[in-house]
Design an enzyme around this catalytic site. Structure first.
Site, PDB file in Angstrom:
ATOM      1  N   TRP A  24      10.466 -19.693 -12.814  1.00  0.00           N
ATOM      2  CA  TRP A  24       9.958 -20.622 -11.792  1.00  0.00           C
ATOM      3  C   TRP A  24       9.526 -21.959 -12.402  1.00  0.00           C
ATOM      4  O   TRP A  24       9.095 -22.850 -11.702  1.00  0.00           O
ATOM      5  CB  TRP A  24       8.755 -20.015 -11.068  1.00  0.00           C
ATOM      6  CG  TRP A  24       7.774 -19.394 -11.989  1.00  0.00           C
ATOM      7  CD1 TRP A  24       6.784 -20.032 -12.675  1.00  0.00           C
ATOM      8  CD2 TRP A  24       7.703 -18.009 -12.350  1.00  0.00           C
ATOM      9  NE1 TRP A  24       6.092 -19.129 -13.441  1.00  0.00           N
ATOM     10  CE2 TRP A  24       6.632 -17.874 -13.256  1.00  0.00           C
ATOM     11  CE3 TRP A  24       8.439 -16.872 -12.005  1.00  0.00           C
ATOM     12  CZ2 TRP A  24       6.285 -16.648 -13.817  1.00  0.00           C
ATOM     13  CZ3 TRP A  24       8.080 -15.652 -12.560  1.00  0.00           C
ATOM     14  CH2 TRP A  24       7.020 -15.554 -13.443  1.00  0.00           C
ATOM     15  N   GLU A  46       2.456 -17.467  -9.045  1.00  0.00           N
ATOM     16  CA  GLU A  46       1.051 -17.397  -9.458  1.00  0.00           C
ATOM     17  C   GLU A  46       0.351 -16.193  -8.848  1.00  0.00           C
ATOM     18  O   GLU A  46      -0.387 -15.484  -9.516  1.00  0.00           O
ATOM     19  CB  GLU A  46       0.312 -18.685  -9.056  1.00  0.00           C
ATOM     20  CG  GLU A  46       0.711 -19.889  -9.872  1.00  0.00           C
ATOM     21  CD  GLU A  46       0.457 -19.691 -11.365  1.00  0.00           C
ATOM     22  OE1 GLU A  46      -0.432 -18.924 -11.738  1.00  0.00           O
ATOM     23  OE2 GLU A  46       1.186 -20.306 -12.162  1.00  0.00           O
ATOM     24  N   GLN A  51      -3.143 -10.628 -13.017  1.00  0.00           N
ATOM     25  CA  GLN A  51      -3.498  -9.234 -13.383  1.00  0.00           C
ATOM     26  C   GLN A  51      -2.311  -8.371 -13.770  1.00  0.00           C
ATOM     27  O   GLN A  51      -2.411  -7.148 -13.774  1.00  0.00           O
ATOM     28  CB  GLN A  51      -4.238  -8.513 -12.239  1.00  0.00           C
ATOM     29  CG  GLN A  51      -5.292  -9.322 -11.542  1.00  0.00           C
ATOM     30  CD  GLN A  51      -6.598  -9.336 -12.287  1.00  0.00           C
ATOM     31  OE1 GLN A  51      -6.735  -8.661 -13.295  1.00  0.00           O
ATOM     32  NE2 GLN A  51      -7.551 -10.109 -11.831  1.00  0.00           N
ATOM     33  N   THR A  52      -1.176  -8.966 -14.045  1.00  0.00           N
ATOM     34  CA  THR A  52      -0.075  -8.144 -14.538  1.00  0.00           C
ATOM     35  C   THR A  52       0.766  -8.969 -15.506  1.00  0.00           C
ATOM     36  O   THR A  52       0.522 -10.153 -15.693  1.00  0.00           O
ATOM     37  CB  THR A  52       0.773  -7.586 -13.371  1.00  0.00           C
ATOM     38  OG1 THR A  52       1.702  -6.644 -13.900  1.00  0.00           O
ATOM     39  CG2 THR A  52       1.548  -8.678 -12.654  1.00  0.00           C
ATOM     40  N   LEU A  89       2.831  -3.725  -7.296  1.00  0.00           N
ATOM     41  CA  LEU A  89       2.176  -4.894  -7.914  1.00  0.00           C
ATOM     42  C   LEU A  89       0.661  -4.774  -7.881  1.00  0.00           C
ATOM     43  O   LEU A  89      -0.040  -5.503  -8.563  1.00  0.00           O
ATOM     44  CB  LEU A  89       2.579  -6.181  -7.175  1.00  0.00           C
ATOM     45  CG  LEU A  89       3.760  -6.958  -7.740  1.00  0.00           C
ATOM     46  CD1 LEU A  89       4.022  -8.201  -6.899  1.00  0.00           C
ATOM     47  CD2 LEU A  89       3.505  -7.390  -9.176  1.00  0.00           C
ATOM     48  N   CYS A 209      -0.700 -22.559 -34.423  1.00  0.00           N
ATOM     49  CA  CYS A 209      -1.396 -23.169 -33.281  1.00  0.00           C
ATOM     50  C   CYS A 209      -1.503 -24.691 -33.406  1.00  0.00           C
ATOM     51  O   CYS A 209      -1.956 -25.204 -34.434  1.00  0.00           O
ATOM     52  CB  CYS A 209      -2.802 -22.565 -33.159  1.00  0.00           C
ATOM     53  SG  CYS A 209      -3.738 -23.306 -31.820  1.00  0.00           S
TER      54      CYS A 209
HETATM   55  S1  SF4 Z   1      -6.680 -22.000 -33.970  1.00  0.00           S
HETATM   56 FE1  SF4 Z   1      -5.609 -21.867 -32.037  1.00  0.00          FE
HETATM   57  S2  SF4 Z   1      -4.902 -19.739 -31.958  1.00  0.00           S
HETATM   58 FE2  SF4 Z   1      -6.523 -19.836 -33.481  1.00  0.00          FE
HETATM   59  S3  SF4 Z   1      -8.383 -19.335 -32.361  1.00  0.00           S
HETATM   60 FE3  SF4 Z   1      -8.210 -21.555 -32.394  1.00  0.00          FE
HETATM   61  S4  SF4 Z   1      -7.179 -22.071 -30.475  1.00  0.00           S
HETATM   62 FE4  SF4 Z   1      -6.843 -19.872 -30.835  1.00  0.00          FE
END
Ligand code: SF4
Length: 342
Positions: A24, A46, A51-52, A89, A209
């Protein structure tokens, strides 16, 4: 440490390169090519994926869009059909609200799904998270999208100490300080993706990250300490009996009253669900009930343990007989399976 412009830029860069492709979702490159998100399809996705897992919700999303290509088609559909398509669901109040909401859009909004947060909040079953998400994705409104994933990312990035749920409002406000009018839909989806894929509850992969250099929890090696939560009480247990009236592979079912959990859904008769193991006093009629063991099902706020009893009856008994349990809520599928087992 928290330069908002740098954080946003890093996150959007990451999203452009590595954000999820979802059925989507309109990816940034598609959006640039002029593809416009359909608020009806976004709303369905959404509501269904709360919850799944997305893997579980996606076939439902496809089936609904195929059966009801527009919100007016959904509004015009028989509610029982909608409810049975929703079976599996969970959270059936959501399915009832889904149908109700479609009716309001048809009747009060000329069948055009609203895309501004204020109007969305007036629709049945649409809360702050869903309204903010639809408005950001479909109308580029600079809303503050906060779900569980976002709470986790923000609380870690800022080492937010107030335990949830008490600290929820302040955490939400903190998240709001990052919202800007530049690409709000992509930003919100990026943040949700980060929480869903990298900043996972137990094993965040901080090395990958985009917010690693901004994240206080990471700098302190305390990622999983956040979000801080008030210790949960153990999940309460409720008990009841469920009765499977069967004839060979067919089972007699009934529609449950509209109110309460599983309201309006098809199921088999049960006693009331109470805090203590129950007895047979509420059994339908008097029959030779055969004990079929116990099934357990976990709802959001409690675990249900149903002792299952089965009895053979004549197929000539009037009522609704089914031999396919796919239209039943999962808890009743479990009950019927136990009731039909040898
Ligand atoms: S560095 Fe990124 S992945 Fe690690 S805890 Fe912080 S926000 Fe989360």
């Amino acid at each position: 440490m928290h330069n908002v412009s740098d954080m946003r830029a890093a996150l959007l860069r990451w999203y452009d390169e590595q954000g999820r492709t979802l059925p989507w979702r309109v990816r940034p490159e598609d959006r640039a090519a002029g593809v416009v998100p359909d608020p009806y399809a976004i709303w369905l996705s959404e509501v269904m994926s709360q919850q799944t897992t997305l893997a579980h919700a996606t076939p439902y999303w496809r089936a609904f869009l195929e059966a009801f290509p527009s919100v007016v088609d959904l509004a015009d559909a028989n509610r029982d059909v909608v409810l049975s398509m929703w079976a599996g669901l969970g959270y059936y109040a959501r399915a009832r609200n889904l149908h109700k909401c479609a009716g309001v859009v048809r009747d009060d909004h000329l069948g055009i799904f609203p895309t501004d947060e204020k109007t969305l909040l007036t629709l049945p079953g649409i809360g702050p998270y869903t309204a903010a998400t639809i408005a950001a994705i479909c109308a580029d409104e600079a809303t503050n999208i906060v779900d569980g994933n976002v709470e986790r990312v923000i609380s870690r990035t800022y080492a937010f100490e107030t335990p949830l749920p008490k600290g929820r409002k302040a955490l939400r406000d903190l998240s709001g300080t990052l919202v800007r009018a530049d690409r709000p839909g992509d930003y919100g989806q990026a943040l949700m993706d980060l929480g869903a894929t990298i900043c996972s509850p137990k094993n965040p992969t901080c090395l990958l990250c985009p917010w690693r250099e901004f994240c206080v929890a990471h700098s302190q090696s305390e990622e999983t300490k956040y979000p801080v939560k008030v210790k949960k009480k153990p999940t309460p247990i409720r008990y009841g009996h469920a009765y499977v009236l069967r004839c060979e592979d067919k089972v007699l079912v009934e529609r449950r009253p509209d109110s309460g959990l599983l309201g309006g859904m098809i199921g088999v008769p049960t006693t009331d669900w109470g805090d203590a193991p129950t007895d047979h006093s509420q059994a339908p009629l008097h029959r030779n009930w055969e004990s079929k063991g116990q099934i357990r099902h976990v709802f959001t706020h409690f675990e249900l343990r149903l002792d299952v009893f089965a009895a053979e009856i004549e197929a000539s008994v009037e009522g609704v007989w089914v031999d396919d349990t796919s239209g039943l809520p999962t808890v009743f599928t479990k009950v019927v399976e136990a009731g039909l087992a040898d």
